[in-house]
Motif scaffolding. Sequence first.
Motif: not given
Length: 383
Positions: A181-187, A270-272
Amino acid sequence: MAPYNLHWGIIATGSISSEFSRDLLVDPSTRGVTDISHSIAAVGSRSVQSAERFIEGLKAAAPSDGWTWGVQKGKLDGVKACGSYHDVYNDPNVDVVYVGTPPSAHHRNVKDALLAGKHVLCEKPFTFDLEELDELLAIAKDKKLFLMEAVWTRFHPLAAEVAALLESGKLGKPQRFSADFSMDWKPDSEPASHRMLNPALGGGSLLDMGPYPSVWAMLLVQRNPHNHDQDPQVVFSHQTVYERTQVDLNSRWLVQWKDLCQGLLLSDLSASGQREATAVLQCEEGDLVIHYPPYKAETFSIIPRPDRFAGAIKEKTTHHHPIAQGNNGLSYEADEVARCLRQGKVESEKMPWAESRIVQGWFDVVRTQGSTPLATIKGTAGQ
């Protein structure tokens, strides 16, 4: 016979509590349910005004909103706005409490609800560490109260279809597994105080996102008919630290199921993530691929092995099992709670305590082997 109606108390008024409450008010028949219905008896927040705003937001449903049915059918009639969580725990009209607070507060909230004699559905991750979880399980067992981690994915239509596929034996014995489970969340675009970045709130990818690769590990490997290892262990783990706040930017860990296979699990801010391979179970006869998103998957594919290593599966097939229209997908787990309570159960066979303990144990290993501040933070068991 009239449907069994369960009266809920809602703890916290954030986005997940809002989504859960809306789904409680959706017409059960739209998802093929006729034996269960839900009402909301009380909402607890840090102030009465906040609880009132939450309730008014539910009542303001537009005609096109899925939860309008419940508003019109009186499923909010008499709902009480409470300025403290304890007012919800002590409300005699509340049958079960839904805990939708941040993970760092789960142990305290669930413990207080159980000690007040209430059944509990708690959002994931269940607790911060295994010691907290074991204390809650002991209380629930002693008081004969129902307790379940709210892993909604387990109750979705696709989960049942995947279970039937594995039981059929069509794919053969598992050989390896991966889930992500990855999200390009742009912290960098968020304040350091955000719950996903704040160590004091259990921030980072592991505790918030880790439950989703873990649920597929449970559904595809742990519950696989070929598995006989009830205590799969983490072989190794790695965390990449987000320098600004020192939480984990990503975590990955390898789990070994004795005499079966290994599985690589990954959470990442950090990734989609991959659209068509959020979870993959590779087997002797073919591969099972779960399509993104891992939290609310509606599509899976069965894929042949490469020609050089061909198995019994000869053609790719894709299968779609959507969430009922007008429903976000949280009502399925609420239905499970209602059925368990109607039958006098203290735990769900679909989301048993033992499997919550396995996943919590994995998180403890990854967290304590890492170099984030969470590695040395102690939970609140015993407090």
